[in-house]
Design an enzyme around this catalytic site. Sequence first.
Site, PDB file in Angstrom:
ATOM      1  NE  ARG A   5      -3.597   2.445   2.500  1.00  0.00           N
ATOM      2  CZ  ARG A   5      -4.437   2.836   3.475  1.00  0.00           C
ATOM      3  NH1 ARG A   5      -4.278   1.857   4.505  1.00  0.00           N
ATOM      4  NH2 ARG A   5      -5.083   3.680   3.542  1.00  0.00           N
ATOM      5  CG  HIS A   6      -0.865   4.922  -1.062  1.00  0.00           C
ATOM      6  ND1 HIS A   6      -0.678   5.686  -0.139  1.00  0.00           N
ATOM      7  CD2 HIS A   6      -2.239   4.520  -1.446  1.00  0.00           C
ATOM      8  CE1 HIS A   6      -2.346   5.951   0.250  1.00  0.00           C
ATOM      9  NE2 HIS A   6      -2.774   5.130  -0.481  1.00  0.00           N
ATOM     10  N   GLY A   7       2.505   4.876   0.600  1.00  0.00           N
ATOM     11  CA  GLY A   7       2.774   5.579   1.963  1.00  0.00           C
ATOM     12  C   GLY A   7       1.594   6.582   2.188  1.00  0.00           C
ATOM     13  CB  SER A   9      -2.145  10.300   0.789  1.00  0.00           C
ATOM     14  OG  SER A   9      -3.203   9.924   1.414  1.00  0.00           O
ATOM     15  CB  VAL A  10      -1.608  15.386   1.601  1.00  0.00           C
ATOM     16  CG1 VAL A  10      -2.234  16.563   2.353  1.00  0.00           C
ATOM     17  CG2 VAL A  10      -0.292  15.553   1.288  1.00  0.00           C
ATOM     18  CD  GLU A  84      -8.669   2.993  -1.585  1.00  0.00           C
ATOM     19  OE1 GLU A  84      -9.279   2.064  -1.762  1.00  0.00           O
ATOM     20  OE2 GLU A  84      -7.894   3.131  -0.510  1.00  0.00           O
ATOM     21  CE1 TYR A  87     -14.913   4.968   1.660  1.00  0.00           C
ATOM     22  CE2 TYR A  87     -12.791   5.007   0.211  1.00  0.00           C
ATOM     23  CZ  TYR A  87     -13.563   4.281   1.256  1.00  0.00           C
ATOM     24  OH  TYR A  87     -13.050   3.278   2.275  1.00  0.00           O
ATOM     25  NE  ARG A 111     -13.025   4.833   7.643  1.00  0.00           N
ATOM     26  CZ  ARG A 111     -12.337   4.589   8.633  1.00  0.00           C
ATOM     27  NH1 ARG A 111     -12.817   4.734   9.857  1.00  0.00           N
ATOM     28  NH2 ARG A 111     -11.099   4.315   8.237  1.00  0.00           N
ATOM     29  NE  ARG A 112     -12.652  -1.288   7.566  1.00  0.00           N
ATOM     30  CZ  ARG A 112     -11.208  -1.272   7.244  1.00  0.00           C
ATOM     31  NH1 ARG A 112     -10.817  -0.295   6.539  1.00  0.00           N
ATOM     32  NH2 ARG A 112     -10.547  -2.487   7.459  1.00  0.00           N
ATOM     33  N   GLY A 180      -5.308   0.846  -0.111  1.00  0.00           N
ATOM     34  CA  GLY A 180      -5.888  -0.105   0.842  1.00  0.00           C
ATOM     35  C   GLY A 180      -7.042  -0.969   0.456  1.00  0.00           C
TER      36      GLY A 180
END
Length: 240
Positions: A5-7, A9-10, A84, A87, A111-112, A180
């Site tokens: 997974r990417h680092g 993010s902002v 991703e 959303y 979200r989940r 994620g």
Amino acid sequence: MILLRHGESVWNLENRFTGWTDVDLSANGVEEARLAGKILKNEGYQFDKAYTSVLKRAIRTLWIVEEMMDLVWLPVEKRWELNERHYGNLQGLNKAEMAKQYGAELVHQWRRGYGIEPPPLDNSDPRHPRFDRRYAGLAPEALPASESLKKTLKRVIPCWKQHILPDIAAGKELIIVAHGNSLRALYKHLEGLSDQEVMELNIPTGIPLVFELDSAFRPTAHYYLADSEKSQVVIGDTAH
């Protein structure tokens, strides 16, 4: 095979819903990517090809890993299907503020939850992917205005079967740098998780996840390349 997974993010840092919004890495996310590359190099991993999404937080994470491993020559295939989860109208909004407005349980389900889609973007909304040049070659009906994890799975798994798996079958060592929820979708498919089980799964930012596959491409083991204490801290919960 390595999943990463990417680092951070902002917008991870600011606790915002991100989705397909093309935000960059935070300073901490850059360091997470550097550490991931260092760990992979120290563990002796070598790759023949990389896969990533078309979003800069994943692409930049891969760039940093490549640089740390002296693999800047590595062939890379960018696939929108590894983006991703979308959303919808929640993108850019703060999750804590949304919980106050709509209730924590509903936001948790957005979200989940496996089959629940957040409120969609209107087709005229400038945030809709139909206005983004990187998706110009795709049929309009392929572009989501919102997605559940179930819907995300329906684009990730064909990408796995049609593109990634043939490379593995050809003997290539791969690193897949994604997000994620696209990685949760792939994890669910590989490990055969139930819809309920995948709701509890979180993929931490910036920690390489090794999948060992047998000759039939079934997982025989999977594990993170990080100390257990750090893994326990970050696996708990990270904004998407």
